[in-house]
Write an enzyme that holds these catalytic residues in place. Structure first.
Site, mmCIF file in Angstrom:
data_model
loop_
_atom_site.group_PDB
_atom_site.id
_atom_site.type_symbol
_atom_site.label_atom_id
_atom_site.label_comp_id
_atom_site.label_asym_id
_atom_site.label_seq_id
_atom_site.Cartn_x
_atom_site.Cartn_y
_atom_site.Cartn_z
ATOM 1 N N LYS A 81 0.686 -1.277 0.006
ATOM 2 C CA LYS A 81 0.027 -0.001 -0.088
ATOM 3 C C LYS A 81 0.870 1.366 -0.105
ATOM 4 C CE LYS A 81 -4.297 -1.625 2.389
ATOM 5 N NZ LYS A 81 -5.047 -1.619 3.279
ATOM 6 N N ARG B 95 2.782 -0.842 20.511
ATOM 7 C CA ARG B 95 3.750 -1.734 20.970
ATOM 8 C C ARG B 95 5.266 -0.922 20.887
ATOM 9 N NH1 ARG B 95 4.046 -7.492 18.721
ATOM 10 N NH2 ARG B 95 4.765 -6.320 16.774
ATOM 11 N N ARG C 137 7.165 4.391 16.390
ATOM 12 C CA ARG C 137 6.193 4.279 15.452
ATOM 13 C C ARG C 137 5.052 5.304 15.691
ATOM 14 N NH1 ARG C 137 4.654 -1.263 12.824
ATOM 15 N NH2 ARG C 137 4.282 -0.091 10.733
ATOM 16 N N ASN D 220 -5.040 2.128 -1.646
ATOM 17 C CA ASN D 220 -5.691 0.971 -1.536
ATOM 18 C C ASN D 220 -6.289 0.472 -2.781
ATOM 19 O OD1 ASN D 220 -7.828 2.314 -0.992
ATOM 20 N ND2 ASN D 220 -8.691 0.532 0.164
ATOM 21 N N ASP E 10 -9.720 3.168 2.343
ATOM 22 C CA ASP E 10 -9.793 2.742 3.817
ATOM 23 C C ASP E 10 -10.311 3.875 4.590
ATOM 24 O OD1 ASP E 10 -9.071 -0.021 3.362
ATOM 25 O OD2 ASP E 10 -6.656 0.440 3.464
ATOM 26 N N GLY F 152 0.302 1.028 12.258
ATOM 27 C CA GLY F 152 0.815 0.426 11.137
ATOM 28 C C GLY F 152 0.117 1.261 10.018
ATOM 29 N N ALA G 162 -3.173 0.469 8.654
ATOM 30 C CA ALA G 162 -4.289 0.748 8.912
ATOM 31 C C ALA G 162 -4.587 1.722 9.914
ATOM 32 C CB ALA G 162 -4.846 -0.671 9.523
HETATM 33 P P1 NAP Z 1 0.654 -3.425 9.805
HETATM 34 O O1 NAP Z 1 1.166 -2.281 8.963
HETATM 35 O O2 NAP Z 1 1.515 -4.577 9.763
HETATM 36 O O3 NAP Z 1 0.512 -2.962 11.375
HETATM 37 C C1 NAP Z 1 0.504 -4.037 12.332
HETATM 38 C C2 NAP Z 1 0.218 -3.250 13.810
HETATM 39 O O4 NAP Z 1 -0.132 -3.948 14.543
HETATM 40 C C3 NAP Z 1 1.390 -2.243 14.339
HETATM 41 O O5 NAP Z 1 0.976 -1.303 14.907
HETATM 42 C C4 NAP Z 1 2.195 -3.586 15.162
HETATM 43 O O6 NAP Z 1 2.636 -2.885 16.118
HETATM 44 C C5 NAP Z 1 0.699 -3.857 15.997
HETATM 45 N N1 NAP Z 1 0.751 -5.353 16.318
HETATM 46 C C6 NAP Z 1 1.142 -6.511 15.696
HETATM 47 N N2 NAP Z 1 1.195 -7.627 16.598
HETATM 48 C C7 NAP Z 1 1.110 -7.152 17.800
HETATM 49 C C8 NAP Z 1 0.755 -7.614 18.990
HETATM 50 N N3 NAP Z 1 1.098 -9.043 19.271
HETATM 51 N N4 NAP Z 1 0.416 -6.897 20.071
HETATM 52 C C9 NAP Z 1 0.461 -5.510 20.087
HETATM 53 N N5 NAP Z 1 0.517 -4.945 18.883
HETATM 54 C C10 NAP Z 1 0.777 -5.703 17.714
HETATM 55 O O7 NAP Z 1 -0.802 -4.137 9.406
HETATM 56 P P2 NAP Z 1 -2.291 -3.156 9.201
HETATM 57 O O8 NAP Z 1 -2.268 -2.937 7.750
HETATM 58 O O9 NAP Z 1 -1.876 -1.915 9.900
HETATM 59 O O10 NAP Z 1 -3.424 -4.028 9.818
HETATM 60 C C11 NAP Z 1 -3.533 -3.980 11.145
HETATM 61 C C12 NAP Z 1 -4.859 -4.601 11.414
HETATM 62 O O11 NAP Z 1 -5.983 -4.142 10.630
HETATM 63 C C13 NAP Z 1 -4.877 -6.279 10.790
HETATM 64 O O12 NAP Z 1 -5.643 -7.051 11.582
HETATM 65 C C14 NAP Z 1 -5.862 -6.015 9.540
HETATM 66 O O13 NAP Z 1 -6.350 -7.372 9.143
HETATM 67 C C15 NAP Z 1 -6.791 -5.084 9.935
HETATM 68 N N6 NAP Z 1 -7.171 -4.397 8.708
HETATM 69 C C16 NAP Z 1 -8.652 -4.335 8.601
HETATM 70 C C17 NAP Z 1 -9.106 -3.591 7.555
HETATM 71 C C18 NAP Z 1 -10.696 -3.630 7.472
HETATM 72 O O14 NAP Z 1 -11.041 -3.319 6.281
HETATM 73 N N7 NAP Z 1 -11.446 -4.061 8.376
HETATM 74 C C19 NAP Z 1 -8.461 -2.810 6.821
HETATM 75 C C20 NAP Z 1 -7.134 -2.774 6.926
HETATM 76 C C21 NAP Z 1 -6.586 -3.627 8.074
HETATM 77 P P3 NAP Z 1 4.461 -2.505 16.166
HETATM 78 O O15 NAP Z 1 4.485 -1.464 15.108
HETATM 79 O O16 NAP Z 1 4.931 -2.561 17.597
HETATM 80 O O17 NAP Z 1 4.829 -3.819 15.312
#
Ligand code: NAP
Length: 270
Positions: free
Chosen positions: A47, A133, A137, A68, A83, A110, A112
């Site tokens: 993205k 966490r 960031r 996206n 999004d 991250g 999202a």
């Molecule tokens: P990403 O860029 O990989 O970011 C992941 C985030 O989650 C980071 O802030 C990371 O923290 C944190 N994280 C991961 N594992 C963790 C844990 N065990 N404990 C605490 N924090 C943790 O992913 P993303 O694209 O932002 O997606 C995040 C979530 O949103 C996913 O579950 C995704 O499926 C969901 N999402 C949903 C939609 C929808 O349409 N509903 C759209 C987009 C995303 P660190 O920075 O510390 O690693």
């Protein structure tokens, strides 16, 4: 979801998924024009990097730093972010919540979380806490938000007292981390569960499982809870409208998404 929408409006289109490796992104984007496709969606992990390969990026997507949705118009590739408005539309339609003047807490920093934070900031929230966490960031995202919006922004980690203080006056808590997502269904991104109080809206972007542990804990404490299926459907509906110029059949899309996710759950339990 998209194919059911095309069928509903009798459009001669189809939506296919392609697994694109990081090193192949430039070639894959170029192929959108070469093959005469109408457009595309882009997801993790492309993205942010995809912006470099587009002819034009719409203003909000550029501000967020993530695309996206791509539309191919007159041979030019134009990038959008659906999004952010998709999340806002779900908040309004599913939760009846208008962010104007409200206090919000976002978990995660991250891709999202960036879309959600910009959506809420541009939606007029009064204060925003971003907790992650990895603290640096969260701080970087907070700095970006305060450069483009007038709201008060603070950053912290997931364990300090600041998060409990912010939650004590919050109207909305959004989980934008992947903690709790299948198969890690035991994880909860928040350590102070006592901070979840009746009336708080808790919106978890995760939709598999349909209720994460965070949502179950929040529901047991009297919060109003929502999963990420609404955001998924509305971001898809907005993409559909950009590609086709026609109003998206949102109810048909939601039913198709819920059915597909039900099938995923059945497969996982076998
Ligand atoms: P990403 O860029 O990989 O970011 C992941 C985030 O989650 C980071 O802030 C990371 O923290 C944190 N994280 C991961 N594992 C963790 C844990 N065990 N404990 C605490 N924090 C943790 O992913 P993303 O694209 O932002 O997606 C995040 C979530 O949103 C996913 O579950 C995704 O499926 C969901 N999402 C949903 C939609 C929808 O349409 N509903 C759209 C987009 C995303 P660190 O920075 O510390 O690693």
């Amino acid at each position: 979801m998209q194919n059911e929408a095309f069928k509903e409006l009798r459009l001669n289109c189809c939506y296919l998924a392609f697994d694109v490796k990081v090193d192949d992104l430039a070639a894959a984007v170029k192929a959108i024009g070469a093959l005469g496709l109408g457009g595309a969606n882009v997801t993790i992990p492309h993205k942010e990097r995809v912006l470099d390969y587009l002819d034009e990026v719409e203003e909000q997507a550029r501000l967020i730093g993530a695309v996206n949705t791509i539309v191919c118009r007159g041979g030019r590739l134009i990038g959008y972010n659906t999004d952010a408005p998709g999340f806002l539309e779900s908040l309004r339609a599913d939760a009846g919540f208008d962010p104007g003047g409200s206090h919000v807490v976002i978990l995660g920093a991250g891709g999202a979380a960036r879309a959600v934070a910009y959506a809420l900031a541009l939606g007029g929230v009064e204060s925003m806490g971003i907790f992650n966490r990895n603290l640096s960031r969260a701080e970087a995202l907070a700095r970006d938000i305060s450069r483009s919006a007038a709201c008060k922004v603070e950053a912290g980690d997931l364990k300090g007292v600041a998060i409990s203080r912010a939650l004590a006056r919050a109207d909305l808590l959004v989980n934008a981390t992947s903690a709790g997502m299948h198969p890690h269904t035991d994880e909860v991104p928040l350590s102070d569960l006592a901070a979840l109080r009746p009336g708080l809206i808790v919106y978890d972007l995760i939709y598999n499982p349909t209720k994460t542990r965070l949502l179950l804990e929040a529901e047991a404490r009297g919060c109003r809870v929502f999963n990420g299926i609404g955001m998924l459907v509305y971001q898809g509906a907005l993409a559909f409208e950009l590609w086709t110029g026609q109003k998206a059949p949102v109810a048909v899309m939601r039913a198709a998404a819920e059915k597909a996710l039900g099938n995923v759950k059945k497969e996982e339990s076998v």
